[in-house]
Structure formats: C-alpha cells, structure tokens
Scaffold this motif. Structure first.
Motif, PDB file in Angstrom:
ATOM      1  N   ALA A 179       0.820  -1.212   0.000  1.00  0.00           N
ATOM      2  CA  ALA A 179       0.000   0.000   0.000  1.00  0.00           C
ATOM      3  C   ALA A 179       0.856   1.264   0.000  1.00  0.00           C
ATOM      4  O   ALA A 179       0.553   2.241  -0.694  1.00  0.00           O
ATOM      5  CB  ALA A 179      -0.937  -0.002   1.206  1.00  0.00           C
ATOM      6  N   SER A 180       1.936   1.270   0.770  1.00  0.00           N
ATOM      7  CA  SER A 180       2.798   2.448   0.836  1.00  0.00           C
ATOM      8  C   SER A 180       3.457   2.722  -0.508  1.00  0.00           C
ATOM      9  O   SER A 180       3.554   3.882  -0.940  1.00  0.00           O
ATOM     10  CB  SER A 180       3.865   2.261   1.923  1.00  0.00           C
ATOM     11  OG  SER A 180       3.263   2.138   3.195  1.00  0.00           O
ATOM     12  N   ALA A 181       3.914   1.665  -1.173  1.00  0.00           N
ATOM     13  CA  ALA A 181       4.558   1.828  -2.475  1.00  0.00           C
ATOM     14  C   ALA A 181       3.569   2.351  -3.506  1.00  0.00           C
ATOM     15  O   ALA A 181       3.891   3.226  -4.325  1.00  0.00           O
ATOM     16  CB  ALA A 181       5.154   0.501  -2.933  1.00  0.00           C
ATOM     17  N   ILE A 182       2.343   1.827  -3.472  1.00  0.00           N
ATOM     18  CA  ILE A 182       1.320   2.275  -4.423  1.00  0.00           C
ATOM     19  C   ILE A 182       0.951   3.725  -4.152  1.00  0.00           C
ATOM     20  O   ILE A 182       0.774   4.523  -5.079  1.00  0.00           O
ATOM     21  CB  ILE A 182       0.072   1.376  -4.329  1.00  0.00           C
ATOM     22  CG1 ILE A 182       0.425  -0.066  -4.689  1.00  0.00           C
ATOM     23  CG2 ILE A 182      -1.032   1.894  -5.260  1.00  0.00           C
ATOM     24  CD1 ILE A 182      -0.712  -1.046  -4.501  1.00  0.00           C
ATOM     25  N   ILE A 193      -5.814   3.272  -0.581  1.00  0.00           N
ATOM     26  CA  ILE A 193      -5.304   2.053  -1.197  1.00  0.00           C
ATOM     27  C   ILE A 193      -5.845   0.828  -0.460  1.00  0.00           C
ATOM     28  O   ILE A 193      -6.283  -0.151  -1.071  1.00  0.00           O
ATOM     29  CB  ILE A 193      -3.765   2.022  -1.182  1.00  0.00           C
ATOM     30  CG1 ILE A 193      -3.182   3.266  -1.837  1.00  0.00           C
ATOM     31  CG2 ILE A 193      -3.262   0.743  -1.861  1.00  0.00           C
ATOM     32  CD1 ILE A 193      -3.549   3.456  -3.269  1.00  0.00           C
ATOM     33  N   LEU A 194      -5.801   0.890   0.863  1.00  0.00           N
ATOM     34  CA  LEU A 194      -6.262  -0.243   1.667  1.00  0.00           C
ATOM     35  C   LEU A 194      -7.758  -0.489   1.488  1.00  0.00           C
ATOM     36  O   LEU A 194      -8.208  -1.639   1.477  1.00  0.00           O
ATOM     37  CB  LEU A 194      -5.931  -0.007   3.145  1.00  0.00           C
ATOM     38  CG  LEU A 194      -4.431   0.004   3.489  1.00  0.00           C
ATOM     39  CD1 LEU A 194      -4.235   0.368   4.957  1.00  0.00           C
ATOM     40  CD2 LEU A 194      -3.798  -1.350   3.194  1.00  0.00           C
ATOM     41  N   ARG A 195      -8.532   0.602   1.350  1.00  0.00           N
ATOM     42  CA  ARG A 195      -9.971   0.437   1.135  1.00  0.00           C
ATOM     43  C   ARG A 195     -10.241  -0.268  -0.194  1.00  0.00           C
ATOM     44  O   ARG A 195     -11.113  -1.137  -0.291  1.00  0.00           O
ATOM     45  CB  ARG A 195     -10.679   1.793   1.178  1.00  0.00           C
ATOM     46  CG  ARG A 195     -10.865   2.357   2.591  1.00  0.00           C
ATOM     47  CD  ARG A 195     -11.888   3.479   2.605  1.00  0.00           C
ATOM     48  NE  ARG A 195     -11.413   4.641   1.846  1.00  0.00           N
ATOM     49  CZ  ARG A 195     -10.713   5.632   2.369  1.00  0.00           C
ATOM     50  NH1 ARG A 195     -10.382   5.601   3.664  1.00  0.00           N
ATOM     51  NH2 ARG A 195     -10.335   6.654   1.634  1.00  0.00           N
ATOM     52  N   ILE A 196      -9.500   0.108  -1.216  1.00  0.00           N
ATOM     53  CA  ILE A 196      -9.657  -0.552  -2.517  1.00  0.00           C
ATOM     54  C   ILE A 196      -9.243  -2.016  -2.417  1.00  0.00           C
ATOM     55  O   ILE A 196      -9.917  -2.910  -2.935  1.00  0.00           O
ATOM     56  CB  ILE A 196      -8.822   0.165  -3.592  1.00  0.00           C
ATOM     57  CG1 ILE A 196      -9.368   1.574  -3.838  1.00  0.00           C
ATOM     58  CG2 ILE A 196      -8.816  -0.637  -4.899  1.00  0.00           C
ATOM     59  CD1 ILE A 196      -8.523   2.412  -4.776  1.00  0.00           C
TER      60      ILE A 196
END
Length: 212
Positions: A179-182, A193-196
């Motif tokens: 998630a951090s990289a995205i 990102i985490l929700r997706i």
C-alpha cells in the motif's frame, strides 16, 4: 521460427493496451506480436468469437508462447477460459501470465505436474468468472441506488480516485505491491489504497454511483 504473442483485451473497465504491454515487457517478455480486442466483453463473448481473439487460433503454432496479463484477459466465463487454455496446450502452445508468472504447458507427462496444472487452470478460470460476477453486481447496485429517489442521497463520499487510477491501483495490487509503495506512485493516501484492496466491489460501486 517460434514467436511470443501478447493478447490483450481492453475495455473501459480494464487496463489499457499500452499498460498491458508495458507490464509484460517489464516482466521480461520479448513480444513479437500484439493482438488486442477493444470494448469486447469477456463474459458474453467467447475468445474464439472476438474480432481479434479468434486470430489466435489461426496464428499460434507449436512452440509459440501466448502471453496474457492474467487469464481474465482470455475471458470471464469458466468454461471458455478453461477450454481455450486446454485447446492451445493441445496445439503445443505454452500460455504464460504476467501476474504471478503462471505457466501452462501441455508437454509435461508427469502425472503430478499434470494434476497441479489442471487444478490451477480450474481455479484461475473460476476466479476470473467470480470477479466478473462481483464487479457486475456492484455496478448494478450502484446504478439502482442512483436511480432510487435523489441520487445524491445514495452516493456517499465521492471517491478520491477515478477509473484510470482505480485500474492502476488494482494492477499494482495484483502484482503484490504494498500500500505504501502504491501510494507513493499514485499520490493516493495509504488508507484509500487499503480500502480498494479490502473491498474492490465497493470501490466499483462507488465509481458507478459517481459515474467515474
């Protein structure tokens, strides 16, 4: 001379042809030819019935390699996907996926390897159909909610991403990116990102509600 053919299926809800080719090349594939269908449903239209998909059955020869981003590019119907893969394997064609580096080769004679291969084909074909069904239901739910009374009352908060960004995020998630990289690449928050990641169907519904 053998060749490596990339097949891409492109629609408004999926990744672009350029993205799919770039992903394949970054994964180490040297593409000799690209065949792509645009705006064709992977659920209702079989691979052999698509304008370009049917060319695969004519041009692929024993020893050739068929590259797809994932098996859902071949189709979203369980029977069609599994039948297509088995057909190409029977013709001596090796199928490889960009995501997860799956290889389907009909040349193996080892019964254990055959069993594992066949189980993977069944699992991945079933997963492709299940994802298509979930996406379709989410879109239907979003449209139905938007049509019931005042659409604004059912939309909730507008997503911080559009369709193109959603596709980019899901593509990176499919490649096991964190998630951090995205977030660093897309500019979205890690929470978004985490929700997706945790609720793709919900994300699809939100996009449908807001016509994004």
């Amino acid at each position: 001379m053998t060749k490596t053919v990339l097949y891409a299926r492109v629609s408004t809800a999926d990744q672009t042809l350029e993205h799919q080719r770039t992903q394949a090349e970054k994964a180490g594939f040297k593409i000799d030819k690209v065949i792509a269908d645009h705006g064709v449903s992977g659920v209702s239209t079989k691979l052999a019935e698509r304008p370009e998909g049917k060319r695969l059955f004519d041009i692929l020869r024993p020893g050739d390699t068929l590259v797809v981003r994932w098996v859902d590019r071949l189709g979203r119907d369980y029977r069609d996907v599994s039948d297509s893969i088995r057909h190409f394997m029977g013709e001596g064609v090796v199928i490889k996926t960009v995501i997860n580096s799956m290889v389907f080769d009909g040349a193996t004679k080892n019964p254990i390897q055959q069993a594992v291969r066949d189980a993977l084909i069944a699992f991945m074909a079933a997963t492709a159909e299940a994802q298509a069904t979930a996406t379709k239901e989410a879109q239907k739910a979003g449209i139905a909610a938007a049509q019931a009374g005042d659409p604004k009352a059912y939309r909730g908060r507008k997503p911080s991403y559009d369709r193109a960004m959603f596709e980019k995020v899901t593509g990176m998630l499919d490649q096991s990116a964190g998630a951090s990289a995205i977030a660093a690449v897309t500019g979205l928050t890690r929470q978004a990102i985490l929700r997706i990641r945790d609720d793709r169907a919900g994300a699809e519904k939100a996009l449908a509600l807001w016509s994004l």
